[in-house]
Enzyme design. Sequence first.
Site, PDB file in Angstrom:
ATOM      1  N   TYR A  66       0.832  -1.209   0.000  1.00  8.21           N
ATOM      2  CA  TYR A  66       0.000   0.000   0.000  1.00  8.21           C
ATOM      3  C   TYR A  66       0.864   1.255   0.000  1.00  8.21           C
ATOM      4  CZ  TYR A  66      -4.396  -2.360  -0.096  1.00  8.21           C
ATOM      5  OH  TYR A  66      -5.461  -3.111  -0.535  1.00  8.21           O
ATOM      6  N   GLN A  99     -14.892   3.564  -7.738  1.00  6.83           N
ATOM      7  CA  GLN A  99     -14.319   2.378  -7.087  1.00  6.83           C
ATOM      8  C   GLN A  99     -12.854   2.640  -6.740  1.00  6.83           C
ATOM      9  OE1 GLN A  99     -15.715  -1.392  -9.418  1.00  6.83           O
ATOM     10  NE2 GLN A  99     -15.942   0.358 -10.777  1.00  6.83           N
ATOM     11  N   ASN A 100     -12.343   3.776  -7.194  1.00  5.36           N
ATOM     12  CA  ASN A 100     -10.917   4.042  -7.024  1.00  5.36           C
ATOM     13  C   ASN A 100     -10.600   4.534  -5.621  1.00  5.36           C
ATOM     14  OD1 ASN A 100     -10.862   3.375  -9.668  1.00  5.36           O
ATOM     15  ND2 ASN A 100     -10.531   5.443 -10.442  1.00  5.36           N
ATOM     16  N   HIS A 117     -14.815   1.964  -2.378  1.00  5.21           N
ATOM     17  CA  HIS A 117     -13.804   1.032  -1.877  1.00  5.21           C
ATOM     18  C   HIS A 117     -12.832   1.687  -0.910  1.00  5.21           C
ATOM     19  CE1 HIS A 117     -14.543  -1.791  -5.589  1.00  5.21           C
ATOM     20  NE2 HIS A 117     -15.475  -1.886  -4.671  1.00  5.21           N
ATOM     21  N   CYS A 125      -7.890   1.904  12.742  1.00  2.00           N
ATOM     22  CA  CYS A 125      -7.348   1.043  13.794  1.00  2.00           C
ATOM     23  C   CYS A 125      -7.997  -0.335  13.723  1.00  2.00           C
ATOM     24  CB  CYS A 125      -7.588   1.687  15.154  1.00  2.00           C
ATOM     25  SG  CYS A 125      -7.011   0.629  16.497  1.00  2.00           S
ATOM     26  N   ASN A 210     -14.684   3.381 -22.520  1.00  2.00           N
ATOM     27  CA  ASN A 210     -13.694   2.338 -22.262  1.00  2.00           C
ATOM     28  C   ASN A 210     -13.001   2.013 -23.587  1.00  2.00           C
ATOM     29  OD1 ASN A 210     -12.480  -0.266 -21.518  1.00  2.00           O
ATOM     30  ND2 ASN A 210     -13.848  -0.189 -19.769  1.00  2.00           N
ATOM     31  N   ALA A 227     -10.483   7.478 -21.508  1.00  2.00           N
ATOM     32  CA  ALA A 227     -11.284   8.459 -20.773  1.00  2.00           C
ATOM     33  C   ALA A 227     -10.765   9.884 -20.974  1.00  2.00           C
ATOM     34  CB  ALA A 227     -11.275   8.108 -19.288  1.00  2.00           C
TER      35      ALA A 227
HETATM   36  P1  OAD Z   1     -10.137  -3.060 -13.738  1.00  2.00           P
HETATM   37  O1  OAD Z   1      -8.636  -3.075 -13.728  1.00  2.00           O
HETATM   38  O2  OAD Z   1     -10.847  -4.325 -13.483  1.00  2.00           O
HETATM   39  O3  OAD Z   1     -10.651  -2.504 -15.138  1.00  2.00           O
HETATM   40  C1  OAD Z   1     -10.110  -1.363 -15.705  1.00  2.00           C
HETATM   41  C2  OAD Z   1     -10.915  -1.003 -16.928  1.00  2.00           C
HETATM   42  O4  OAD Z   1     -10.428   0.230 -17.416  1.00  2.00           O
HETATM   43  C3  OAD Z   1     -10.842  -2.013 -18.074  1.00  2.00           C
HETATM   44  O5  OAD Z   1     -12.154  -2.275 -18.550  1.00  2.00           O
HETATM   45  C4  OAD Z   1     -10.011  -1.289 -19.139  1.00  2.00           C
HETATM   46  O6  OAD Z   1     -10.405  -1.632 -20.464  1.00  2.00           O
HETATM   47  C5  OAD Z   1     -10.348   0.158 -18.825  1.00  2.00           C
HETATM   48  N1  OAD Z   1      -9.338   1.158 -19.241  1.00  2.00           N
HETATM   49  C6  OAD Z   1      -8.002   1.011 -19.373  1.00  2.00           C
HETATM   50  N2  OAD Z   1      -7.432   2.178 -19.748  1.00  2.00           N
HETATM   51  C7  OAD Z   1      -8.435   3.083 -19.842  1.00  2.00           C
HETATM   52  C8  OAD Z   1      -8.502   4.463 -20.189  1.00  2.00           C
HETATM   53  N3  OAD Z   1      -7.404   5.159 -20.519  1.00  2.00           N
HETATM   54  N4  OAD Z   1      -9.719   5.069 -20.184  1.00  2.00           N
HETATM   55  C9  OAD Z   1     -10.842   4.374 -19.867  1.00  2.00           C
HETATM   56  N5  OAD Z   1     -10.834   3.076 -19.532  1.00  2.00           N
HETATM   57  C10 OAD Z   1      -9.651   2.430 -19.518  1.00  2.00           C
HETATM   58  O7  OAD Z   1     -10.577  -1.890 -12.707  1.00  2.00           O
HETATM   59  P2  OAD Z   1     -11.936  -1.732 -11.924  1.00  2.00           P
HETATM   60  O8  OAD Z   1     -13.096  -2.095 -12.757  1.00  2.00           O
HETATM   61  O9  OAD Z   1     -11.897  -0.390 -11.309  1.00  2.00           O
HETATM   62  O10 OAD Z   1     -11.245  -3.497  -5.886  1.00  2.00           O
HETATM   63  O11 OAD Z   1     -11.761  -2.817 -10.795  1.00  2.00           O
HETATM   64  C11 OAD Z   1     -12.747  -2.932  -9.835  1.00  2.00           C
HETATM   65  C12 OAD Z   1     -12.129  -3.328  -8.519  1.00  2.00           C
HETATM   66  O12 OAD Z   1     -11.320  -4.479  -8.668  1.00  2.00           O
HETATM   67  C13 OAD Z   1     -11.187  -2.306  -7.932  1.00  2.00           C
HETATM   68  O13 OAD Z   1     -11.830  -1.247  -7.257  1.00  2.00           O
HETATM   69  C14 OAD Z   1     -10.380  -3.133  -6.983  1.00  2.00           C
HETATM   70  C15 OAD Z   1     -10.105  -4.306  -7.889  1.00  2.00           C
HETATM   71  O14 OAD Z   1      -9.800  -5.497  -7.282  1.00  2.00           O
HETATM   72  C16 OAD Z   1     -10.779  -3.573  -4.657  1.00  2.00           C
HETATM   73  O15 OAD Z   1      -9.610  -3.370  -4.386  1.00  2.00           O
HETATM   74  C17 OAD Z   1     -11.834  -3.920  -3.645  1.00  2.00           C
END
Ligand code: OAD
Length: 239
Positions: A66, A99-100, A117, A125, A210, A227
């Site tokens: 982290y 989710q970020n 998230h 703590c 996307n 994006a």
């Molecule tokens: P992912 O890594 O699963 O997906 C990222 C998405 O962003 C994919 O669909 C890519 O095609 C897209 N992508 C890549 N570059 C991009 C750009 N320049 N512009 C737009 N889109 C782009 O990420 P999340 O869906 O956020 O959870 O993942 C969900 C969760 O899974 C996260 O919050 C995290 C992870 O495990 C936890 O940590 C609880």
Amino acid sequence: MLDLEVAGRILAQAQYVAALTGAGISAESGIPTFRGAGGLWQNYRPEELATPQAFARDPGLVWEWYAWRQELVAKAEPNAGHRALVDLERLTTLTLVTQNVDGLHARAGSTDPIELHGSLWRVRCTECEAERTIDEPVGGLPTCAECGALERPGVVWFGESLPEEPFELAIDAVSRAQVVLVVGTSGIVQPAASLVEIARSKGATVIEVNPEASPGGRNRIALVGRAGEVLPELVKRAT
Ligand code: OAD
């Protein structure tokens, strides 16, 4: 780009908009996504780093990971995609759900993004659950000022529930929105992904941004691209 024109017009007409963002919106800021080429989960195993069991087994290793992510994010800047959502806030009523955990939406200027998230910039703590905000990367193993116990990252790990209040606010937002923008998420992590289905079931138009094409369909427009490039163009057309 006909889809962009159509999406811009629909966005311009909406009185209430929700946006759901994922790791992809921060990719152009140099923050790796989780899945896909170069994604964090290609090089690291979630079960060793992002579960309560992993933390119980080796808190030093988890904190090291982290702290590395905090360093990465601290050096990064919000990009044109984050900024376009700030501009959109000036045009319509927008609730931003992310989710970020990187805090880049707030740094770009978005008002009160809902962090489903948690955040890399909060620690909690493990005993008394006191939370605090930090503004620089953690070094070593942080401990609680109240009770002296070990602190953990203020993020949601696999196997944990989402914090109730942000999730309820998010459900409310996507239920009321006429348009839901879904940006940079693979849409496979629940329950965040279910927000899109809730929006669709309530009749909202879903606009996806996307680089990976997703199936379009009724009330669904897929804008294929990054994006940082697509969102500013979309917001310009909604002005
Ligand atoms: P992912 O890594 O699963 O997906 C990222 C998405 O962003 C994919 O669909 C890519 O095609 C897209 N992508 C890549 N570059 C991009 C750009 N320049 N512009 C737009 N889109 C782009 O990420 P999340 O869906 O956020 O959870 O993942 C969900 C969760 O899974 C996260 O919050 C995290 C992870 O495990 C936890 O940590 C609880």
